[in-house]
Motif scaffolding. Structure first.
Motif, PDB file in Angstrom:
ATOM      1  N   SER A 126       2.120   3.166  -3.955  1.00  0.00           N
ATOM      2  CA  SER A 126       1.460   4.294  -4.619  1.00  0.00           C
ATOM      3  C   SER A 126       0.014   4.363  -4.145  1.00  0.00           C
ATOM      4  O   SER A 126      -0.494   3.443  -3.497  1.00  0.00           O
ATOM      5  N   LYS A 127      -0.651   5.458  -4.482  1.00  0.00           N
ATOM      6  CA  LYS A 127      -2.071   5.591  -4.154  1.00  0.00           C
ATOM      7  C   LYS A 127      -2.893   4.520  -4.875  1.00  0.00           C
ATOM      8  O   LYS A 127      -3.883   4.019  -4.334  1.00  0.00           O
ATOM      9  N   HIS A 128      -2.467   4.200  -6.097  1.00  0.00           N
ATOM     10  CA  HIS A 128      -3.169   3.178  -6.872  1.00  0.00           C
ATOM     11  C   HIS A 128      -3.120   1.830  -6.156  1.00  0.00           C
ATOM     12  O   HIS A 128      -4.138   1.141  -6.007  1.00  0.00           O
TER      13      HIS A 128
ATOM     14  N   SER B 231       0.819  -1.217   0.000  1.00  0.00           N
ATOM     15  CA  SER B 231       0.000   0.000   0.000  1.00  0.00           C
ATOM     16  C   SER B 231       0.850   1.263   0.000  1.00  0.00           C
ATOM     17  O   SER B 231       0.363   2.352  -0.305  1.00  0.00           O
ATOM     18  N   LEU B 232       2.141   1.122   0.337  1.00  0.00           N
ATOM     19  CA  LEU B 232       3.044   2.277   0.356  1.00  0.00           C
ATOM     20  C   LEU B 232       3.651   2.559  -1.021  1.00  0.00           C
ATOM     21  O   LEU B 232       4.284   3.591  -1.208  1.00  0.00           O
TER      22      LEU B 232
ATOM     23  N   SER C 241     -10.839  -2.374   4.611  1.00  0.00           N
ATOM     24  CA  SER C 241     -10.498  -0.956   4.447  1.00  0.00           C
ATOM     25  C   SER C 241     -10.408  -0.215   5.777  1.00  0.00           C
ATOM     26  O   SER C 241     -10.081   0.971   5.801  1.00  0.00           O
TER      27      SER C 241
ATOM     28  N   ARG D 235      -2.575   1.385  -2.999  1.00  0.00           N
ATOM     29  CA  ARG D 235      -3.302   1.511  -1.734  1.00  0.00           C
ATOM     30  C   ARG D 235      -4.790   1.266  -1.933  1.00  0.00           C
ATOM     31  O   ARG D 235      -5.449   0.672  -1.100  1.00  0.00           O
ATOM     32  N   SER D 236      -5.321   1.721  -3.067  1.00  0.00           N
ATOM     33  CA  SER D 236      -6.737   1.489  -3.354  1.00  0.00           C
ATOM     34  C   SER D 236      -6.982   0.040  -3.766  1.00  0.00           C
ATOM     35  O   SER D 236      -8.031  -0.537  -3.447  1.00  0.00           O
TER      36      SER D 236
ATOM     37  N   THR E 179      -7.355  -2.681  -0.914  1.00  0.00           N
ATOM     38  CA  THR E 179      -8.591  -2.619  -0.133  1.00  0.00           C
ATOM     39  C   THR E 179      -9.830  -2.756  -1.015  1.00  0.00           C
ATOM     40  O   THR E 179     -10.946  -2.573  -0.545  1.00  0.00           O
ATOM     41  N   SER E 180      -9.620  -3.103  -2.285  1.00  0.00           N
ATOM     42  CA  SER E 180     -10.733  -3.121  -3.233  1.00  0.00           C
ATOM     43  C   SER E 180     -11.570  -4.389  -3.110  1.00  0.00           C
ATOM     44  O   SER E 180     -11.075  -5.464  -2.746  1.00  0.00           O
TER      45      SER E 180
END
Length: 358
Positions: free
Chosen positions: A46-48, A43-44, A136, A50-51, A54-55
């Motif tokens: 990138s933001k992508h 998750s560290l 999440s 990280r999403s 948790t998807s």
């Protein structure tokens, strides 16, 4: 050659990252096969990422692949800070286990009862009941109960329905209502056992075995069982009344609890209507007898036993994960797979452990 030109050439010579260039469904396919213990680091990236970790798509794919894992969440009361906090059991780099605080779930009041269903944790109280999506770490309010409760005493799940029992005033009586985890709605209230031989029923502990709910009276040690198919309570006249079990758990439809008075781990099998003492745990229980409290919980088909430990001025929560097996018919043997100090510091005790699957 200028330093600016040299820098540009050096940057262009670096190999591009391959994963971001892959189609998203391929990335999900790869991540679904990776152990969840690595998701925090992923998750560290990138933001992508990280999403993605948790998807819903990722966990749906993990489920189809049979890659779901059991994770133990633990609600702990800090007697020095006077608050409840959520922790998750994890493994450190050296192989030992520890309880890790979940900051996003650390400041919510904890006055109700907890139930784990799949990847969600439900907390029921007289005010605002909630569900927690453990993928999440987000919190969602549940609809208001269809009955008025001044306090919630017990809650447990049978066939996707959570049975919540509590008290209401004027007059003082027990009430029960049912939350359907599929529809996320409350169903009509159910009847509850209010008296037995003239005594008021005061639930102290509750377990579910083989599709039936067993509720123990905290004062008189009476046990009632509830069959949801018949929607009927009955006084349990069997040997389940023999011991005043508390902080108990169920593994493979057998009840387990640590009897601190006799310093043994007891097991009750409803099929045999008999109590047994779990063998093979003498060394562990010899250490646990110095504890001021203990708690047992189910964890992926095994038993997690928590107890307090004090060395000098240092206080800690110790946890042992125990695998269970039957030998020669009724005999039950336990094997300690690991035992670690999982939380060191203040004066803690375990309120509830929750086996979450995702």
């Amino acid at each position: 050659m200028s330093s600016k030109t040299r820098s540009t050439k050096e940057q262009s010579s670096e190999p591009p990252s391959l994963i971001p260039s892959l189609p998203e469904d391929i990335i999900v396919e790869i991540l679904a096969r990776v152990g969840r213990c690595y998701y925090r680091k992923l998750s560290l990236v990138s933001k992508h990422f990280r999403s993605l970790v948790t998807s819903h798509e990722l966990y749906a794919r993990r489920s189809l692949l049979g890659c779901t894992e059991h994770t133990l969440y633990v609600v702990i009361y800090n007697k020095e800070k006077l608050n409840h906090q959520f922790y998750v059991l994890g493994r450190k780099a050296n192989g030992n286990h520890s309880l890790v605080l979940i900051p996003s779930l650390s400041n919510m009041p904890r006055m109700g009862r907890f139930v784990a269903v799949g990847s969600r944790i439900y907390e029921f109280n007289r005010l605002n009941s909630i569900s927690i999506d453990c993928r999440s770490q987000t919190v969602h309010l549940l609809p208001n109960m269809n009955v008025t409760m001044t306090s919630v005493s017990v809650a447990d799940i049978i066939d996707g329905n959570i049975y919540v029992t509590g008290y209401c005033n004027n007059p003082l009586k027990q009430v029960m209502t049912v939350f359907n985890t599929e529809t996320q709605m409350w169903e009509p209230k159910k009847t509850t056992p209010e008296t037995m031989d003239g005594y008021m029923m005061w639930p102290g502990d509750c377990v579910v075995m083989a599709g039936k709910m067993y509720m123990r009276d905290d004062i008189n040690s009476f046990v009632f069982d509830f069959d949801p198919k018949e929607s009927k309570w009955e006084a349990n006249k069997k040997m389940l009344n023999m011991f005043k079990w508390e902080d108990a758990c169920v593994v493979d439809d057998v009840l387990y609890y640590y009897d601190c008075g006799w310093e043994v781990l007891r097991a009750y099998d409803p099929k045999e209507s008999s109590w047994e003492v779990v063998d093979g745990l003498e060394e562990l229980l010899a250490e646990a007898r110095f504890s001021v409290w203990s708690y047992t919980g189910s964890y992926g088909g095994k038993l997690a036993m928590f107890y307090s430990k004090k060395t000098g001025r240092t206080k800690a929560i110790r946890c042992a994960v125990i695998s269970l097996e039957r030998r020669q018919g009724k005999e039950i043997w336990g094997t300690v797979e690991w035992c670690d100090d999982v939380l060191v510091g203040d004066d803690f005790y375990v309120v509830k452990s929750l086996d979450v699957i995702f």
